[in-house]
Design a protein around this motif. Structure first.
Motif, PDB file in Angstrom:
ATOM      1  N   TYR A 252       0.690  -1.253  -0.299  1.00 39.86           N
ATOM      2  CA  TYR A 252      -0.235   0.054  -0.091  1.00 39.86           C
ATOM      3  C   TYR A 252       0.665   1.061  -0.418  1.00 39.86           C
ATOM      4  O   TYR A 252       1.749   1.438   0.281  1.00 39.86           O
ATOM      5  CB  TYR A 252      -0.569   0.000   1.613  1.00 39.86           C
ATOM      6  CG  TYR A 252      -1.505  -0.671   1.274  1.00 39.86           C
ATOM      7  CD1 TYR A 252      -2.508  -1.423   0.562  1.00 39.86           C
ATOM      8  CD2 TYR A 252      -1.233  -2.256   2.167  1.00 39.86           C
ATOM      9  CE1 TYR A 252      -3.197  -2.828   1.004  1.00 39.86           C
ATOM     10  CE2 TYR A 252      -2.087  -3.443   2.897  1.00 39.86           C
ATOM     11  CZ  TYR A 252      -2.754  -3.393   1.517  1.00 39.86           C
ATOM     12  OH  TYR A 252      -3.740  -4.875   1.778  1.00 39.86           O
ATOM     13  N   ALA A 253       0.367   2.525  -0.754  1.00 42.10           N
ATOM     14  CA  ALA A 253       1.561   3.171  -1.011  1.00 42.10           C
ATOM     15  C   ALA A 253       0.861   4.569  -0.142  1.00 42.10           C
ATOM     16  O   ALA A 253      -0.647   4.850   1.190  1.00 42.10           O
ATOM     17  CB  ALA A 253       0.738   4.008  -2.099  1.00 42.10           C
ATOM     18  N   THR A 263      -5.504  -1.229  -2.719  1.00 38.30           N
ATOM     19  CA  THR A 263      -4.440  -0.705  -3.265  1.00 38.30           C
ATOM     20  C   THR A 263      -5.299  -1.955  -4.362  1.00 38.30           C
ATOM     21  O   THR A 263      -5.773  -3.003  -4.486  1.00 38.30           O
ATOM     22  CB  THR A 263      -3.308  -1.642  -3.734  1.00 38.30           C
ATOM     23  OG1 THR A 263      -2.299  -1.347  -2.601  1.00 38.30           O
ATOM     24  CG2 THR A 263      -2.801  -1.987  -4.790  1.00 38.30           C
ATOM     25  N   ALA A 264      -5.263  -1.161  -5.763  1.00 42.29           N
ATOM     26  CA  ALA A 264      -6.266  -1.491  -6.844  1.00 42.29           C
ATOM     27  C   ALA A 264      -4.852  -1.707  -8.496  1.00 42.29           C
ATOM     28  O   ALA A 264      -4.760  -0.545  -8.458  1.00 42.29           O
ATOM     29  CB  ALA A 264      -7.523  -0.814  -7.248  1.00 42.29           C
ATOM     30  N   ARG A 283       6.504   1.028  -1.768  1.00 38.47           N
ATOM     31  CA  ARG A 283       7.340   1.855  -2.075  1.00 38.47           C
ATOM     32  C   ARG A 283       7.581   2.199  -3.550  1.00 38.47           C
ATOM     33  O   ARG A 283       8.476   1.908  -4.893  1.00 38.47           O
ATOM     34  CB  ARG A 283       9.208   0.987  -1.705  1.00 38.47           C
ATOM     35  CG  ARG A 283       9.532   0.378  -0.953  1.00 38.47           C
ATOM     36  CD  ARG A 283      10.864   0.415  -0.931  1.00 38.47           C
ATOM     37  NE  ARG A 283      10.825  -0.152   0.573  1.00 38.47           N
ATOM     38  CZ  ARG A 283      12.798  -0.285   0.965  1.00 38.47           C
ATOM     39  NH1 ARG A 283      13.459  -0.715   0.119  1.00 38.47           N
ATOM     40  NH2 ARG A 283      12.602  -1.224   2.048  1.00 38.47           N
ATOM     41  N   TYR A 284       6.283   2.419  -3.698  1.00 45.09           N
ATOM     42  CA  TYR A 284       5.398   3.049  -4.991  1.00 45.09           C
ATOM     43  C   TYR A 284       6.486   4.512  -5.541  1.00 45.09           C
ATOM     44  O   TYR A 284       6.631   5.617  -5.352  1.00 45.09           O
ATOM     45  CB  TYR A 284       4.508   3.639  -5.056  1.00 45.09           C
ATOM     46  CG  TYR A 284       2.928   2.691  -4.530  1.00 45.09           C
ATOM     47  CD1 TYR A 284       2.608   2.130  -5.630  1.00 45.09           C
ATOM     48  CD2 TYR A 284       3.519   2.019  -3.631  1.00 45.09           C
ATOM     49  CE1 TYR A 284       1.242   1.341  -5.726  1.00 45.09           C
ATOM     50  CE2 TYR A 284       2.226   0.796  -3.029  1.00 45.09           C
ATOM     51  CZ  TYR A 284       1.062   0.376  -4.265  1.00 45.09           C
ATOM     52  OH  TYR A 284       0.646  -0.392  -4.161  1.00 45.09           O
ATOM     53  N   SER A 285       6.473   4.477  -6.836  1.00 43.18           N
ATOM     54  CA  SER A 285       7.029   5.408  -7.306  1.00 43.18           C
ATOM     55  C   SER A 285       6.614   6.335  -7.963  1.00 43.18           C
ATOM     56  O   SER A 285       4.672   6.222  -7.931  1.00 43.18           O
ATOM     57  CB  SER A 285       8.445   4.986  -8.565  1.00 43.18           C
ATOM     58  OG  SER A 285       7.163   4.713  -9.172  1.00 43.18           O
ATOM     59  N   ALA A 286       6.662   7.581  -8.046  1.00 42.42           N
ATOM     60  CA  ALA A 286       5.805   8.854  -8.762  1.00 42.42           C
ATOM     61  C   ALA A 286       5.434   8.158 -10.227  1.00 42.42           C
ATOM     62  O   ALA A 286       4.610   9.209 -10.468  1.00 42.42           O
ATOM     63  CB  ALA A 286       6.922  10.504  -9.154  1.00 42.42           C
ATOM     64  N   SER A 296      -3.819   3.734  -4.566  1.00 41.80           N
ATOM     65  CA  SER A 296      -2.828   2.704  -3.905  1.00 41.80           C
ATOM     66  C   SER A 296      -2.890   3.637  -2.994  1.00 41.80           C
ATOM     67  O   SER A 296      -2.372   5.399  -3.039  1.00 41.80           O
ATOM     68  CB  SER A 296      -1.944   1.956  -3.418  1.00 41.80           C
ATOM     69  OG  SER A 296      -1.366   1.590  -2.486  1.00 41.80           O
ATOM     70  N   GLY A 297      -3.303   3.649  -1.340  1.00 37.49           N
ATOM     71  CA  GLY A 297      -3.145   4.636   0.035  1.00 37.49           C
ATOM     72  C   GLY A 297      -4.517   4.270   0.235  1.00 37.49           C
ATOM     73  O   GLY A 297      -4.822   3.164   0.404  1.00 37.49           O
ATOM     74  N   ARG A 298      -4.613   5.378   1.176  1.00 42.51           N
ATOM     75  CA  ARG A 298      -5.202   5.451   2.138  1.00 42.51           C
ATOM     76  C   ARG A 298      -6.874   5.778   2.175  1.00 42.51           C
ATOM     77  O   ARG A 298      -6.956   6.843   1.168  1.00 42.51           O
ATOM     78  CB  ARG A 298      -4.548   5.864   3.832  1.00 42.51           C
ATOM     79  CG  ARG A 298      -3.515   5.323   4.322  1.00 42.51           C
ATOM     80  CD  ARG A 298      -3.505   5.670   6.239  1.00 42.51           C
ATOM     81  NE  ARG A 298      -2.303   4.691   6.850  1.00 42.51           N
ATOM     82  CZ  ARG A 298      -3.197   3.912   7.510  1.00 42.51           C
ATOM     83  NH1 ARG A 298      -3.676   3.747   7.523  1.00 42.51           N
ATOM     84  NH2 ARG A 298      -2.309   2.821   7.936  1.00 42.51           N
ATOM     85  N   CYS A 299      -8.164   5.406   3.005  1.00 45.34           N
ATOM     86  CA  CYS A 299      -9.335   6.110   2.620  1.00 45.34           C
ATOM     87  C   CYS A 299     -10.510   5.226   3.921  1.00 45.34           C
ATOM     88  O   CYS A 299      -9.932   4.815   4.200  1.00 45.34           O
ATOM     89  CB  CYS A 299     -10.002   5.702   0.758  1.00 45.34           C
ATOM     90  SG  CYS A 299     -10.141   4.127   0.741  1.00 45.34           S
TER      91      CYS A 299
END
Length: 338
Positions: A252-253, A263-264, A283-286, A296-299
Motif C-alpha cells: 500500500y502506498a 490497492t487496485a 515503495r511506489y514510484s512517482a 493505492s493509499g488510505r481511505c
C-alpha cells in the motif's frame, strides 16, 4: 496492563464479574497446530492454570466457543489457530452490538499464513509466545500494549455483513482459490507443506510471464473515497486494516487518510511486472499513480462494482457482480500487541 481481581462471580447489581483466568482457544487441526504444536500448547496452558477450548475450525464450533467465552466474560483469550479460525472468531465478535463487552485477544501463529498474528505480534513464536503470555498474565504485567484495531466491514445489499482483516479481489481471489484447490489435490511437501503456497505462486508467476497463467482480469468499477476511481479490467485488488509492520509484504502506498489501506491495479498498468517488487513493499514510484493504473493509499470507503467473488482472511465468498460491494472500517476489537 494490570488485572484487578480474579476468578468469576457476581459483581455489583448482580452482574457477572469478569473472569481473569487465561483461556487458550486452539484448533488442533490448523496447519501448524496439527503438527504436534496443539498438544504441547494445551499441556503448557494447563500447567499454567489456564482453561482450554478446542475447536475444529468450523464457524459453528468457533461461534459456540465464543458464546461460552462471552457468557463467562473471559478477559484474556489466547488464540492458537490459523487465519480461518481467527476469521470466524473475529466475525462473531464484530457482530456484537456497539458497546458490548469484549475480551482481549492474544493471537498466536498456528496456521499456514498467519497474517493477523504476524501483524499484531511480529516475530512471536507460537509456543514461546504462549509461555511468555501466560507468565506475564500471571504476574499482572504485559510487556507490550492492548490496542484497539478496527476490522474490515464488507457489505453488499441482500447478503450478510462480513468482517475480517484482509480482503482480496480480482486475480487475488482467483489465485487464492486456485491455491486452495492445488493443496487439496495431492500429497507431499510441495502440495501440503510450508512451501506449498510459495511453490504454487512461483509456478503461476512463471506461467504468467509467458502468458500461460490463464488468469482473467474482471471488469470492475473501483471507487476509493479521496484516492479516485479505476474503471476497466483490474488485475489486483486488496484492502486491509493491517499495518504489516514487519516483513516484505506491505502493498500500500503512503497516500491519503482514513482507516482503510487499499490497492487496485489496472490490467493495463505500464511496467507492472517490473514494478511489482516495489508494489509489494509499498515503495511506489512517482509513475505508479492513478493516471497509470495504480490506485493505492488510505481511505475511509471502498466501493467495487462487478465482483463475482472475493476472499477475506483466506475464506472464499461469492457475491453478485451487478451490485456494489462496499468495504469500510468496522468495529474495533482489543488485541495484545507489541
Amino acid at each position: 496492563m494490570k488485572p484487578s481481581g480474579a476468578g468469576q462471580g457476581l459483581g455489583p447489581a448482580g452482574r457477572l464479574a469478569i473472569d481473569r483466568t487465561p483461556l487458550l482457544l486452539v484448533n488442533p487441526l490448523s496447519f501448524r497446530a496439527s503438527r504436534g504444536l496443539a498438544e504441547r500448547a494445551i499441556a503448557l496452558a494447563t500447567a499454567h492454570g489456564a482453561e482450554v477450548e478446542c475447536v475444529d475450525g468450523s464457524p459453528e464450533a468457533t461461534s459456540a466457543a465464543v458464546e461460552r467465552i462471552l457468557a463467562r466474560r473471559q478477559r484474556h483469550v489466547i488464540v492458537l489457530a490459523g487465519d480461518g479460525t481467527v476469521h470466524a472468531l473475529i466475525e462473531r465478535l464484530a457482530e456484537r452490538p456497539a458497546g458490548s463487552w469484549l475480551p482481549d485477544l492474544l493471537v498466536l501463529p498456528g496456521g499456514r499464513s498467519n497474517v493477523t498474528a504476524a501483524d499484531l505480534l511480529p516475530g512471536f513464536d507460537a509456543l514461546g509466545g504462549l509461555r511468555s503470555g501466560l507468565e506475564q498474565l500471571r504476574a499482572g504485567v504485559w510487556d507490550g500494549s492492548i490496542v484497539e484495531r478496527s476490522v474490515l466491514r464488507i457489505d453488499q445489499p441482500g447478503l450478510p455483513l462480513r468482517h475480517g482483516f484482509l480482503f482480496g479481489g480480482a486475480t487475488v481471489d482467483t489465485i487464492i482459490r486456485r491455491a486452495h484447490a492445488y493443496r487439496a489435490g495431492g500429497s507431499g511437501l510441495l502440495r501440503t507443506g510450508h512451501l506449498s503456497t510459495p511453490w504454487f505462486a512461483l509456478g503461476l508467476a512463471a506461467r504468467a510471464l509467458q502468458g500461460r497463467a490463464g488468469l482473467t482480469c474482471p471488469r470492475l468499477t473501483v471507487r476509493a473515497d479521496g484516492l479516485g476511481d479505476l474503471d476497466g479490467r483490474v488485475s489486483l485488488l486488496l484492502a486491509s486494516t493491517l499495518l504489516h509492520r514487519r516483513g516484505l509484504l506491505d502493498p500500500y502506498a503512503e497516500r491519503g487518510t482514513g482507516g482503510l489501506r487499499v490497492t487496485a491495479v489496472a490490467a493495463g498498468a505500464p511496467r507492472f511486472w517490473r514494478s511489482l517488487p516495489r508494489l509489494v513493499r509499498g515503495r511506489y514510484s512517482a509513475a505508479m499513480n492513478r493516471a497509470n493504473g495504480y490506485l493505492s493509499g488510505r481511505c475511509d470507503r471502498l466501493e467495487v462494482l462487478g465482483l463475482a467473488g472475493y476472499v477475506l482472511d483466506g475464506e472464499k465468498f461469492d457475491v453478485d457482480p451487478a451490485r456494489p460491494v462496499v468495504v469500510s472500517a468496522g468495529p474495533a476489537l482489543r488485541f495484545f500487541s507489541r
